[in-house]
Scaffold this motif. Sequence first.
Motif, PDB file in Angstrom:
ATOM      1  N   LEU A 144       0.817  -1.212   0.000  1.00  0.00           N
ATOM      2  CA  LEU A 144       0.000   0.000   0.000  1.00  0.00           C
ATOM      3  C   LEU A 144       0.854   1.266   0.000  1.00  0.00           C
ATOM      4  O   LEU A 144       0.537   2.233  -0.706  1.00  0.00           O
ATOM      5  CB  LEU A 144      -0.941   0.000   1.207  1.00  0.00           C
ATOM      6  N   VAL A 145       1.920   1.282   0.779  1.00  0.00           N
ATOM      7  CA  VAL A 145       2.717   2.511   0.861  1.00  0.00           C
ATOM      8  C   VAL A 145       3.413   2.832  -0.460  1.00  0.00           C
ATOM      9  O   VAL A 145       3.786   3.984  -0.697  1.00  0.00           O
ATOM     10  CB  VAL A 145       3.741   2.463   2.022  1.00  0.00           C
ATOM     11  N   THR A 146       3.562   1.847  -1.341  1.00  0.00           N
ATOM     12  CA  THR A 146       4.190   2.128  -2.634  1.00  0.00           C
ATOM     13  C   THR A 146       3.299   2.972  -3.537  1.00  0.00           C
ATOM     14  O   THR A 146       3.771   3.543  -4.519  1.00  0.00           O
ATOM     15  CB  THR A 146       4.557   0.821  -3.374  1.00  0.00           C
ATOM     16  N   PHE A 147       2.017   3.062  -3.211  1.00  0.00           N
ATOM     17  CA  PHE A 147       1.085   3.867  -4.004  1.00  0.00           C
ATOM     18  C   PHE A 147       0.958   5.296  -3.475  1.00  0.00           C
ATOM     19  O   PHE A 147       0.261   6.116  -4.088  1.00  0.00           O
ATOM     20  CB  PHE A 147      -0.301   3.214  -4.018  1.00  0.00           C
ATOM     21  N   GLY A 152       2.633  12.133   1.104  1.00  0.00           N
ATOM     22  CA  GLY A 152       1.208  11.801   1.125  1.00  0.00           C
ATOM     23  C   GLY A 152       0.838  10.948   2.319  1.00  0.00           C
ATOM     24  O   GLY A 152       1.685  10.589   3.143  1.00  0.00           O
ATOM     25  N   VAL A 153      -0.445  10.617   2.406  1.00  0.00           N
ATOM     26  CA  VAL A 153      -0.962   9.920   3.584  1.00  0.00           C
ATOM     27  C   VAL A 153      -1.699   8.648   3.183  1.00  0.00           C
ATOM     28  O   VAL A 153      -2.448   8.636   2.203  1.00  0.00           O
ATOM     29  CB  VAL A 153      -1.911  10.846   4.385  1.00  0.00           C
ATOM     30  N   ARG A 219       6.843  -0.494  12.010  1.00  0.00           N
ATOM     31  CA  ARG A 219       7.989  -1.092  11.302  1.00  0.00           C
ATOM     32  C   ARG A 219       8.060  -0.660   9.845  1.00  0.00           C
ATOM     33  O   ARG A 219       9.062  -0.923   9.170  1.00  0.00           O
ATOM     34  CB  ARG A 219       7.913  -2.621  11.367  1.00  0.00           C
ATOM     35  N   LEU A 220       7.014  -0.025   9.323  1.00  0.00           N
ATOM     36  CA  LEU A 220       7.017   0.420   7.933  1.00  0.00           C
ATOM     37  C   LEU A 220       8.075   1.491   7.688  1.00  0.00           C
ATOM     38  O   LEU A 220       8.486   1.718   6.554  1.00  0.00           O
ATOM     39  CB  LEU A 220       5.641   0.970   7.545  1.00  0.00           C
ATOM     40  N   GLY A 221       8.476   2.189   8.750  1.00  0.00           N
ATOM     41  CA  GLY A 221       9.503   3.205   8.619  1.00  0.00           C
ATOM     42  C   GLY A 221       8.982   4.562   8.187  1.00  0.00           C
ATOM     43  O   GLY A 221       9.749   5.419   7.749  1.00  0.00           O
ATOM     44  N   ILE A 238      -0.941   7.268   8.192  1.00  0.00           N
ATOM     45  CA  ILE A 238       0.516   7.253   8.085  1.00  0.00           C
ATOM     46  C   ILE A 238       0.960   8.230   7.007  1.00  0.00           C
ATOM     47  O   ILE A 238       0.431   8.218   5.903  1.00  0.00           O
ATOM     48  CB  ILE A 238       1.034   5.851   7.733  1.00  0.00           C
ATOM     49  N   ARG A 239       1.954   9.069   7.329  1.00  0.00           N
ATOM     50  CA  ARG A 239       2.530   9.942   6.294  1.00  0.00           C
ATOM     51  C   ARG A 239       3.779   9.280   5.731  1.00  0.00           C
ATOM     52  O   ARG A 239       4.673   8.850   6.469  1.00  0.00           O
ATOM     53  CB  ARG A 239       2.892  11.318   6.859  1.00  0.00           C
ATOM     54  N   CYS A 240       3.820   9.197   4.406  1.00  0.00           N
ATOM     55  CA  CYS A 240       4.920   8.465   3.735  1.00  0.00           C
ATOM     56  C   CYS A 240       5.979   9.422   3.179  1.00  0.00           C
ATOM     57  O   CYS A 240       5.752  10.613   3.087  1.00  0.00           O
ATOM     58  CB  CYS A 240       4.347   7.605   2.615  1.00  0.00           C
TER      59      CYS A 240
END
Length: 240
Positions: A144-147, A152-153, A219-221, A238-240
């Motif tokens: 999911l975080v790759t999108f 972004g959030v 743990r996603l960092g 989560i903010r990426c």
Amino acid sequence: MVKVGQRLVRKYPPEGREYWSSRWWNRAPFEKAEKVGADLKLKREIIGGYLTDYGKDAKRVLEFCCGTGKFTKIAAERCTAPELVAVDISSEGLERAEANVNDPRLKTVQGDFWDDLGVGTADLVMCINAIHHLGDVEQVLNRLVTFVEPGGVLIGNVLTMDNFHEFQRDVHGTAAHFTRSALFLANGITMALTGGRVRWASYRSQLLMADQIELKLRRLGHDVLRVSTTRYIINFAIRC
């Protein structure tokens, strides 16, 4: 029975593609249940608050597993993004989402979360009520975080194992919950004996305790902005 079944299947991520592609989630029995219905209402308020706080200025919204568009509609109401993209594996679910949202900004895409659907990235990505169905929870979160565009959030939630039996009894009743638990245990035994090759639809969710899920989120960092745990669900931004 459920705990034993969980130990038997923990090596194997749930597989629900065939099941979910042929149906849409009917939330009515869950919303009518006294305890679960109250929890779902609280969850909508929490996710709605996240969308107001972190999504109102988004330029593009991308939602995975939109179902019938319950949260797509909330996003359309609270976000000014010129484009809303909603993805789901169920064609019937998407039809209902289009009717429910009824917004010219909405574009729907039918397909499997794990396939390359060419949907690009967005500064607001959502996945509500589905992460636990899509496979190994940690792998789903990592995908999911790759999108999410930098800065972004990601807004989502995961059904937890906390108070699982209470949840099931409230929705299905004690007798039906016992039957479903026995079926899940039988499924777990079959999967263990066949190395995961033989399974059926009773195993389509990976349920973890809320504290285990929060650990995976951290743990996603990335910057964990918010975590709100209700009786049955953990919600996050989560903010990426």
